[in-house]
Design a protein around this motif. Structure first.
Motif, PDB file in Angstrom:
ATOM      1  N   TRP A  43       0.659  -1.148   0.029  1.00 51.41           N
ATOM      2  CA  TRP A  43       0.254  -0.134   0.800  1.00 51.41           C
ATOM      3  C   TRP A  43       0.551   1.538   0.023  1.00 51.41           C
ATOM      4  N   MET A  46       2.192   1.696  -3.505  1.00 49.03           N
ATOM      5  CA  MET A  46       0.730   2.212  -3.859  1.00 49.03           C
ATOM      6  C   MET A  46       0.651   3.922  -3.353  1.00 49.03           C
ATOM      7  N   VAL A  98     -14.856  -3.939  -8.125  1.00 50.95           N
ATOM      8  CA  VAL A  98     -13.676  -4.253  -8.665  1.00 50.95           C
ATOM      9  C   VAL A  98     -13.200  -4.491 -10.628  1.00 50.95           C
ATOM     10  N   LEU A 135      -4.736  -3.536  -6.990  1.00 52.99           N
ATOM     11  CA  LEU A 135      -5.775  -3.835  -6.017  1.00 52.99           C
ATOM     12  C   LEU A 135      -7.100  -4.613  -5.502  1.00 52.99           C
ATOM     13  N   TRP A 136      -7.112  -5.418  -7.062  1.00 48.35           N
ATOM     14  CA  TRP A 136      -7.759  -7.032  -6.861  1.00 48.35           C
ATOM     15  C   TRP A 136      -6.702  -7.738  -5.842  1.00 48.35           C
ATOM     16  N   THR A 139      -7.575  -7.820  -1.966  1.00 44.91           N
ATOM     17  CA  THR A 139      -8.952  -8.075  -1.508  1.00 44.91           C
ATOM     18  C   THR A 139      -9.102  -8.602  -0.347  1.00 44.91           C
ATOM     19  N   TRP A 142      -9.699  -6.706   2.708  1.00 43.78           N
ATOM     20  CA  TRP A 142     -10.001  -5.409   2.287  1.00 43.78           C
ATOM     21  C   TRP A 142     -10.624  -5.656   3.879  1.00 43.78           C
ATOM     22  N   HIS A 153      -2.676   4.140   5.049  1.00 46.88           N
ATOM     23  CA  HIS A 153      -2.589   4.675   4.436  1.00 46.88           C
ATOM     24  C   HIS A 153      -2.567   6.514   5.428  1.00 46.88           C
ATOM     25  N   LEU A 400      -7.451   6.275  -5.159  1.00 52.85           N
ATOM     26  CA  LEU A 400      -6.938   4.905  -4.052  1.00 52.85           C
ATOM     27  C   LEU A 400      -7.341   4.757  -3.279  1.00 52.85           C
ATOM     28  N   THR A 403     -11.309   4.022  -3.047  1.00 48.89           N
ATOM     29  CA  THR A 403     -10.726   2.043  -3.176  1.00 48.89           C
ATOM     30  C   THR A 403     -10.938   1.334  -1.824  1.00 48.89           C
ATOM     31  N   LEU A 404      -9.950   2.597  -1.015  1.00 48.01           N
ATOM     32  CA  LEU A 404      -9.486   2.499   0.167  1.00 48.01           C
ATOM     33  C   LEU A 404     -11.123   2.065   1.440  1.00 48.01           C
ATOM     34  N   SER A 407     -13.397  -0.663   0.361  1.00 50.23           N
ATOM     35  CA  SER A 407     -12.421  -1.712   0.837  1.00 50.23           C
ATOM     36  C   SER A 407     -13.008  -1.853   2.046  1.00 50.23           C
TER      37      SER A 407
END
Length: 419
Positions: A43, A46, A98, A135-136, A139, A142, A153, A400, A403-404, A407
């Motif tokens: 992460w 990323m 996703v 990101l996939w 998962t 998540w 993060h 990003l 996506t967080l 999750s």
């Protein structure tokens, strides 16, 4: 009775003048700890990837532009390798979010095949596809109850803000170019510094309201990040964080007494500030601009009108011109929706809307708690910022963070990732 046998010439206890040789023991790290660290490193890479290196921006460290860009773009390759190493055997969780994101990446790749600047467009499309792939692969993590990705993060955001503060202390004149605070250790524009500090403020407040962050840590974070945000003079980030924290607080209002107290204190502070510091706030928001400049949205309106007036075929209306650097005739687009329309057309806009709506609806119908509050903050922030910032249809901090949020609304949280 237990007998102990001592060889001849030795004694059962240590002799005076002699020390016992103690062999150092190697610290054993549990496999779960190693996996968690590799997920955190993935992460972090990323986050580094979306920290675009701007060679034209003032910076202290003598980093050549090509080297800086290689570090930022190479971080995605490192994240992919790290994700593959930690996700063994290869397992992914089914997710509507996703699927939509991968569809957007494929559509961007196909649109870029007909772009005017083919190599640049294909590179950005492949980067988006790789971004979505990493990101996939993440998962399986998540659903952790310990909010591993959120905490990672937030730690990265604290590190970025700390680097900006160090740059301000070392070279204040360089950091405050045009009276707006930017990053100097790593060249970060003021708008991005405002974004990072605003998200750090929001995550800190929501975690504290949820009872998941100590008051002392939250206080230090807010006392550092708020001045940084104000020094950047980034109005979008300020409005977005206020909207996001308010929505997250409303979702926790009936469950947490500290939330109700915080709302009451905030209302009093806002009222007193409006009565005593109204002119100061107005000056800060105006940022030295006159009425005409504010009405033109700092030049954005002219760019947006030019994009809408751009001649295009039916295929270009649907699929766009291919991924660009989010500029039009050398000027920044500064709108996620018009930038998405220009790059990937109405189909790309529809997919982006589906991403946002999926997270928002899933968060709204999730049971009350920290996961729901954090997701609502992140998606509200992204929605508000999307009107004057771009990034939801490309590899960026906004995608990003969306996506967080996705999750956090994924099914029932578990304690650990896969073994």
């Amino acid at each position: 009775m237990t007998l102990s046998v001592t060889p001849p010439g030795t004694s059962s206890g240590p002799r005076s003048g002699h020390r016992l040789a103690v062999r150092p023991t190697r610290r054993v790290v549990a496999p779960e700890v190693r996996r968690r660290r590799r997920v955190q490193l993935t992460w972090a890479l990323m986050v580094l990837n979306v920290m675009t290196f701007f060679p034209g921006a003032p910076h202290l460290l003598p980093i050549p532009g090509s080297v800086g860009k290689l570090i930022a773009q190479g971080a995605l390759v490192g994240a992919l390798v790290m994700a593959l190493s930690v996700n063994r055997p290869l397992r992914v969780r089914p997710s509507v979010y996703v699927v939509i994101l991968m569809t957007l990446a494929v559509e961007a790749l196909l649109s870029s095949l007909h772009a005017e600047f083919l190599l640049g467009a294909l590179f950005r499309a492949c980067r988006l596809f790789g971004f979505a792939l990493v990101l996939w692969l993440l998962t399986p993590w998540w659903t952790r109850r310990d909010l591993l990705l959120v905490r990672t993060h937030l730690l990265m955001l604290w590190g970025i803000v700390a680097s900006v503060v160090v740059g301000l202390a070392v070279a204040p004149g360089l950091a405050m170019t045009e009276d707006r605070l930017g990053g100097t250790l790593w060249p970060i524009p003021p708008t991005q510094v405002g974004h990072y500090s605003a998200v750090a403020i929001g995550l800190t407040i929501v975690l504290w309201m949820s009872g998941l962050l100590r008051r002392s840590v939250a206080l230090v974070s807010v006392l550092v990040c708020v001045p940084v945000l104000l020094l950047t003079h980034t109005r979008t980030a300020l409005v977005a964080v206020l909207a996001g924290v308010t929505l997250a607080g409303i979702s926790l209002f009936t469950a947490r007494s500290r939330v109700r107290k915080a709302f009451a204190i905030g209302l009093v502070v806002f009222t007193l500030g409006d009565l005593t510091l109204g002119s100061v706030v107005t000056t800060w928001l105006a940022r030295g601009q006159d009425t005409a400049e504010l009405g033109a949205l700092t030049g954005r309106k002219a760019v947006w009108e030019a994009i809408l007036a751009q001649p295009r075929s039916a295929m270009e209306v649907l699929f766009g011109f291919g991924l660009s650097n989010k500029s039009f005739n050398g000027l920044p687009i500064d709108s996620n929706w018009l930038g998405t329309y220009y790059d990937v057309g109405l189909v790309g806009c529809a997919l982006t809307v589906m991403l946002v709506l999926f997270v928002l609806v899933a968060a709204w119908f999730r049971p009350q708690g920290p996961h729901r509050a954090l997701a609502l903050f992140l998606v509200a922030y992204c929605v508000v910022a999307s009107f004057t910032e771009s990034g939801l249809s490309e590899a960026s901090p906004y995608l990003l963070e969306l996506t967080l949020a996705a999750s956090l609304v994924y099914s029932t949280p578990t304690r650990e990732g896969p073994r």
